[in-house]
Design a protein around this motif. Structure first.
Motif, PDB file in Angstrom:
ATOM      1  N   ALA A  90       1.283  -0.985   6.953  1.00 52.69           N
ATOM      2  CA  ALA A  90       0.669  -1.041   8.283  1.00 52.69           C
ATOM      3  C   ALA A  90       1.692  -1.402   9.351  1.00 52.69           C
ATOM      4  O   ALA A  90       1.599  -0.948  10.493  1.00 52.69           O
ATOM      5  CB  ALA A  90      -0.481  -2.046   8.292  1.00 52.69           C
ATOM      6  N   GLU A  91       2.684  -2.204   8.984  1.00 52.27           N
ATOM      7  CA  GLU A  91       3.701  -2.582   9.967  1.00 52.27           C
ATOM      8  C   GLU A  91       4.563  -1.383  10.350  1.00 52.27           C
ATOM      9  O   GLU A  91       5.090  -1.318  11.463  1.00 52.27           O
ATOM     10  CB  GLU A  91       4.574  -3.710   9.425  1.00 52.27           C
ATOM     11  CG  GLU A  91       5.382  -4.379  10.519  1.00 52.27           C
ATOM     12  CD  GLU A  91       6.301  -5.467  10.003  1.00 52.27           C
ATOM     13  OE1 GLU A  91       6.445  -6.486  10.701  1.00 52.27           O
ATOM     14  OE2 GLU A  91       6.887  -5.297   8.919  1.00 52.27           O
ATOM     15  N   ALA A  92       4.707  -0.440   9.424  1.00 51.91           N
ATOM     16  CA  ALA A  92       5.316   0.868   9.712  1.00 51.91           C
ATOM     17  C   ALA A  92       6.698   0.767  10.351  1.00 51.91           C
ATOM     18  O   ALA A  92       7.000   1.443  11.329  1.00 51.91           O
ATOM     19  CB  ALA A  92       4.378   1.703  10.589  1.00 51.91           C
ATOM     20  N   GLU A  93       7.532  -0.085   9.778  1.00 51.10           N
ATOM     21  CA  GLU A  93       8.911  -0.189  10.259  1.00 51.10           C
ATOM     22  C   GLU A  93       9.900   0.325   9.219  1.00 51.10           C
ATOM     23  O   GLU A  93      11.081  -0.020   9.233  1.00 51.10           O
ATOM     24  CB  GLU A  93       9.228  -1.640  10.630  1.00 51.10           C
ATOM     25  CG  GLU A  93       8.442  -2.140  11.828  1.00 51.10           C
ATOM     26  CD  GLU A  93       8.811  -3.554  12.237  1.00 51.10           C
ATOM     27  OE1 GLU A  93       9.879  -4.037  11.816  1.00 51.10           O
ATOM     28  OE2 GLU A  93       8.032  -4.181  12.980  1.00 51.10           O
ATOM     29  N   GLY A  94       9.396   1.141   8.294  1.00 50.86           N
ATOM     30  CA  GLY A  94      10.260   1.734   7.287  1.00 50.86           C
ATOM     31  C   GLY A  94      10.171   1.089   5.922  1.00 50.86           C
ATOM     32  O   GLY A  94      10.736   1.610   4.953  1.00 50.86           O
ATOM     33  N   ASP A  95       9.467  -0.055   5.825  1.00 48.44           N
ATOM     34  CA  ASP A  95       9.302  -0.722   4.531  1.00 48.44           C
ATOM     35  C   ASP A  95       8.097  -0.105   3.816  1.00 48.44           C
ATOM     36  O   ASP A  95       6.975  -0.159   4.323  1.00 48.44           O
ATOM     37  CB  ASP A  95       9.075  -2.223   4.719  1.00 48.44           C
ATOM     38  CG  ASP A  95      10.249  -2.895   5.414  1.00 48.44           C
ATOM     39  OD1 ASP A  95      11.390  -2.464   5.169  1.00 48.44           O
ATOM     40  OD2 ASP A  95      10.017  -3.835   6.199  1.00 48.44           O
TER      41      ASP A  95
END
Length: 290
Positions: A90-95
């Protein structure tokens, strides 16, 4: 970490100033980033409460400008070691999973001078991006308010004067028609004004609100988004515990709007609402101020 107030909402800043913040703001506005993480001890240090479900936040850019409004849908506080895969996605920063989240955020927070262990408490905030926000009324709003209030539906369902003159609009942007507060509803991406939301009064812990949307702004959940933001403003700035909208029993569209914003029908009121030249049963739609 700081929590300055912008447009009467707690603001939220992403990343560090510069390229990092610009990139993350873009991920939210144009991408699918719908969560963010913070350290619980930062909240304690600043004397700020953790975000709560239903709260609206003003997302700011590198210039401190309110560029979008976020609506909190879920909050979890866990050990750093227990942050789940769901949050990393959900944070969707590439992790792509929790292990990758822990690796990247351990590096980020360590670089910022934080000492992170498996037991460090991490606040995980999930949110939706609202398509509209509220701002204070300004003198130039008189032009479009006057134009909007010629609409037959606005005249049918509200108590605006009939006929509605330019002088009425110019007076309203100054004195808010005697209401405690009134705001322009604007689209987040273009800043186009599409309606008005206001706080009529607060009595016995109940805040009475109203809203209307111009013909050119309908069909995009402008009023529902405005109600969500208004609910947070009332929670922050008044002693009200309940937010109430009186809606004509015959106004099916407005009733659906309130329901989309999380309001529930509490029953008929002793007061009435306009339906054109008639007065009909008023239904109380209520929500907790939050």
């Amino acid at each position: 970490m700081s929590f300055p107030v912008v447009d009467s909402l707690r603001s939220i800043e992403f990343g560090t100033p510069g390229e990092s913040r610009a990139r993350l703001v873009d991920f939210i506005i144009n991408g699918n980033k719908r969560a963010t993480a913070g350290l619980l001890h930062d909240y304690t240090k600043e004397g700020e409460p953790v975000e709560h479900v239903g709260e609206c936040l003003a997302m700011v850019d590198n210039d401190g400008k309110h560029v979008a409004t976020l609506h909190v849908t879920r909050v979890e506080v866990t050990r750093f070691a227990d942050v789940p895969d769901e949050f990393a996605l959900a944070e969707a920063e590439g992790d792509l999973n929790a292990a990758a989240f822990r690796a990247s955020h351990l590096e980020y927070w360590t670089r910022a001078g934080e000492e992170i262990t498996d037991d460090t408490q991490v606040v995980q905030v999930y949110f939706d991006l609202l398509s509209h926000r509220l701002r204070e009324l300004q003198p130039h709003d008189a032009e479009w308010i006057h134009r909007a209030c010629q609409d037959t539906d606005i005249q049918r369902w509200t108590t605006v004067p009939r006929p509605y003159t330019r002088e009425h609009a110019e007076s309203f942007v100054v004195d808010h028609g005697g209401e405690l507060a009134a705001y322009a509803i604007v689209t987040a991406l273009t800043n186009e004004p599409v309606g008005v939301a206001g706080l009529h009064h607060v009595r016995d812990g109940v805040a009475s609100v109203g809203y209307w949307v111009a013909p050119w702004g309908r069909g995009h959940r402008a009023a529902a988004n405005a109600l969500r933001v208004l609910r947070t403003l009332i929670h922050r700035n008044t002693e009200a515990h309940t937010v109430r909208a009186l809606i004509a029993e015959t106004n099916v569209s407005s009733r659906r709007t309130a329901e989309r914003a999380g309001f529930t029908m509490a029953g008929p009121d002793s007061d009435t609402c306009p339906d054109g030249t008639n007065h009909v049963v008023a239904l109380r739609y209520e929500s907790a101020a939050r």
